[in-house]
Design a protein around this motif. Structure first.
Motif, PDB file in Angstrom:
ATOM      1  N   ALA A 308       0.830  -1.201   0.000  1.00  0.00           N
ATOM      2  CA  ALA A 308       0.000   0.000   0.000  1.00  0.00           C
ATOM      3  C   ALA A 308       0.865   1.252   0.000  1.00  0.00           C
ATOM      4  CB  ALA A 308      -0.939  -0.008   1.209  1.00  0.00           C
ATOM      5  N   GLN A 309       1.939   1.238   0.785  1.00  0.00           N
ATOM      6  CA  GLN A 309       2.878   2.366   0.797  1.00  0.00           C
ATOM      7  C   GLN A 309       3.462   2.597  -0.596  1.00  0.00           C
ATOM      8  OE1 GLN A 309       5.875   2.858   4.075  1.00  0.00           O
ATOM      9  NE2 GLN A 309       7.366   2.562   2.426  1.00  0.00           N
ATOM     10  N   PHE A 310       3.838   1.519  -1.259  1.00  0.00           N
ATOM     11  CA  PHE A 310       4.333   1.603  -2.639  1.00  0.00           C
ATOM     12  C   PHE A 310       3.294   2.260  -3.537  1.00  0.00           C
ATOM     13  CE2 PHE A 310       4.287  -0.429  -6.859  1.00  0.00           C
ATOM     14  CZ  PHE A 310       5.571  -0.170  -7.314  1.00  0.00           C
ATOM     15  N   ALA A 311       2.051   1.846  -3.420  1.00  0.00           N
ATOM     16  CA  ALA A 311       0.976   2.390  -4.257  1.00  0.00           C
ATOM     17  C   ALA A 311       0.786   3.885  -4.028  1.00  0.00           C
ATOM     18  CB  ALA A 311      -0.323   1.641  -3.977  1.00  0.00           C
ATOM     19  N   VAL A 312       0.800   4.290  -2.758  1.00  0.00           N
ATOM     20  CA  VAL A 312       0.549   5.690  -2.406  1.00  0.00           C
ATOM     21  C   VAL A 312       1.727   6.581  -2.806  1.00  0.00           C
ATOM     22  CG1 VAL A 312       0.215   7.279  -0.475  1.00  0.00           C
ATOM     23  CG2 VAL A 312      -1.040   5.112  -0.541  1.00  0.00           C
ATOM     24  N   ARG A 313       2.923   6.173  -2.443  1.00  0.00           N
ATOM     25  CA  ARG A 313       4.083   7.047  -2.628  1.00  0.00           C
ATOM     26  C   ARG A 313       4.637   7.038  -4.046  1.00  0.00           C
ATOM     27  NH1 ARG A 313       7.789   6.019   2.819  1.00  0.00           N
ATOM     28  NH2 ARG A 313       6.232   6.651   4.363  1.00  0.00           N
ATOM     29  N   VAL A 314       4.473   5.940  -4.764  1.00  0.00           N
ATOM     30  CA  VAL A 314       5.033   5.862  -6.114  1.00  0.00           C
ATOM     31  C   VAL A 314       4.007   6.212  -7.175  1.00  0.00           C
ATOM     32  CG1 VAL A 314       6.121   4.323  -7.804  1.00  0.00           C
ATOM     33  CG2 VAL A 314       6.757   4.174  -5.381  1.00  0.00           C
ATOM     34  N   PHE A 315       2.776   5.744  -7.005  1.00  0.00           N
ATOM     35  CA  PHE A 315       1.769   5.972  -8.042  1.00  0.00           C
ATOM     36  C   PHE A 315       0.649   6.918  -7.619  1.00  0.00           C
ATOM     37  CE2 PHE A 315       3.676   2.048  -9.727  1.00  0.00           C
ATOM     38  CZ  PHE A 315       3.823   2.417 -11.060  1.00  0.00           C
ATOM     39  N   GLY A 316       0.743   7.486  -6.423  1.00  0.00           N
ATOM     40  CA  GLY A 316      -0.239   8.483  -6.004  1.00  0.00           C
ATOM     41  C   GLY A 316      -1.624   7.933  -5.759  1.00  0.00           C
ATOM     42  N   ILE A 317      -1.741   6.655  -5.421  1.00  0.00           N
ATOM     43  CA  ILE A 317      -3.035   6.054  -5.114  1.00  0.00           C
ATOM     44  C   ILE A 317      -3.508   6.553  -3.753  1.00  0.00           C
ATOM     45  CG2 ILE A 317      -4.301   3.874  -4.834  1.00  0.00           C
ATOM     46  CD1 ILE A 317      -3.095   4.202  -7.621  1.00  0.00           C
ATOM     47  N   SER A 318      -4.793   6.872  -3.633  1.00  0.00           N
ATOM     48  CA  SER A 318      -5.347   7.306  -2.349  1.00  0.00           C
ATOM     49  C   SER A 318      -5.419   6.123  -1.388  1.00  0.00           C
ATOM     50  CB  SER A 318      -6.748   7.893  -2.535  1.00  0.00           C
ATOM     51  OG  SER A 318      -6.696   9.059  -3.323  1.00  0.00           O
TER      52      SER A 318
END
Length: 397
Positions: A308-318
């Motif tokens: 989830a951290q990868f998704a948020v910080r790399v791809f800007g996922i909420s």
């Protein structure tokens, strides 16, 4: 954060036209004769090889050439290079090319002073005690071999193709000459394969069980964001110097291990992919594009919050705090969407691989369901690896 001992002495010479002074850099170290290793296509056709060799001549350094390195470099040419280097009394290796050329040069440098079979090192039968120095003129930002301690070579043994890597300090290049303009003529597909390879080098380090590694987490994330921003520009505007320069430096930073210190690293996906590229001769980056999202899917529940951290910080996922698994899965989907955008394959069919070959791939990988496994983030035994290969084979957009 774990204890670490980090030393990378490579000198990086970066910018417009720096390859024309390669000889003067080599002269500073007192070298007398180079074994120049190249693929022989781009380097020769573009005039780069001639310019580099002329710079050696101007510096008073003689040289002998070894051309013909292919992607997924083979042991056969390494043996030829060892004999040539010995007979010509070369005192250093100069690789003019990308990762396959550099890895071939590194293997030759290990083999020249060794009395046995150089592949002993890659099989873990022996440890290098000395090697000739290696220098690089980089043409393809991808493998990061211009600043890493690793090399990968494949060899046919008893009818089976064995593709193994070796990490040791002797593999670290003495200096690397890096001119982004040399990458302007790279085809879009080759650029995309390189981008995927450097991203995979970062992600192998990012997905870790080590806690409190904020500094290297942020370094990994920043590099990934920079690559994601610059890759489409370099593909659509191949002579965009800024985009090419950022990708070239990112490829080096991705694999010189500055992002991996103090943390356990994984590397299962690379080993899973090595069997694909060995069996099918597929481009390494293309194989990684197929394998990494499949590995992520399989390992997601091991540490949902890291994905989830990868998704948020790399791809800007909420962030979905109630159901973080949704965020994690959205990150994997975003990675696949990016890979598709830059023209990468996403399943076995698109790289010419076949699901019926999975048992052979597993045999080549050498894992079992007892002691032998791959990876560290999640220890993957044979049944686990089989499921990951199946996920990669069966994925449909």
């Amino acid at each position: 954060m774990n204890n670490f001992d980090f030393y990378r002495p490579t000198r990086y010479i970066f910018g417009h036209g720096c390859e024309n002074d390669t000889g003067s850099y080599a002269k500073e170290y007192g070298f007398k004769k180079a074994l120049v290793v190249s693929g022989g296509n781009f380097a020769k056709r573009s005039g780069l090889l001639a310019r580099v060799c002329s710079s050696l001549e101007r510096a008073g350094i003689s040289y002998v050439s070894l051309e013909g390195v292919k992607p997924n470099p083979r042991a056969d040419l390494v043996y030829k290079g060892i004999e040539l280097g010995r007979s010509e009394n070369a005192d250093f290796l100069l690789a003019v090319g990308g990762g396959s050329v550099i890895d071939t040069a590194k293997a030759i440098a290990l083999g020249i002073p060794y009395e046995g079979d150089f592949f002993d090192f890659f099989l873990g039968k022996s440890k290098p005690q000395k090697a000739l120095k290696t220098a690089v003129v980089l043409t393809i930002p991808a493998a990061g071999s211009e600043g890493s301690n690793s090399a990968v070579i494949e060899k046919e043994i008893n009818g089976n193709i064995v593709k193994n890597g070796l990490g040791c300090d002797f593999n670290v290049p003495l200096f690397s000459v890096m001119d982004p303009e040399l990458t302007f003529t790279l085809p879009a597909y080759q650029t995309a394969c390189g981008v995927t390879d450097m991203m995979a080098h970062i992600m192998e380090r990012y997905f870790t069980n080590t806690q409190n590694v904020d500094v290297t987490d942020r370094m990994c994330e920043g590099l990934l964001c920079s690559i994601i921003a610059n890759a489409p520009v370099a593909i659509t505007e191949p002579d965009n110097y800024s985009a090419r320069a950022n990708l070239m430096w990112a490829g080096t930073m991705a694999h010189n291990n500055i992002c991996g210190v103090g943390r356990e690293q994984d590397w299962a996906t690379h080993h899973l992919e090595h069997q694909l590229s060995a069996l099918y001769d597929v481009a390494h980056g293309a194989g990684l594009a197929v394998m990494f999202p499949a590995w992520m899917e399989y390992c997601l529940r091991h540490d949902v919050m890291r994905f989830a951290q990868f998704a948020v910080r790399v791809f800007g996922i909420s962030m979905d705090y109630e159901k973080p698994e949704r965020t994690a899965k959205a990150g994997i989907a975003a990675l696949r969407a990016f890979l598709k955008r830059i023209g990468m394959p996403l399943n076995f069919e698109q790289i010419g691989a076949h699901s019926e070959d999975i048992p052979k791939l597993l045999d080549m990988l050498g894992v079992d369901d007892h002691e032998r496994f791959e990876g560290h983030f999640v220890k993957l035994h044979r049944s686990d690896c089989e499921k990951i290969y199946k996920l990669a084979a069966e994925y449909r957009d």
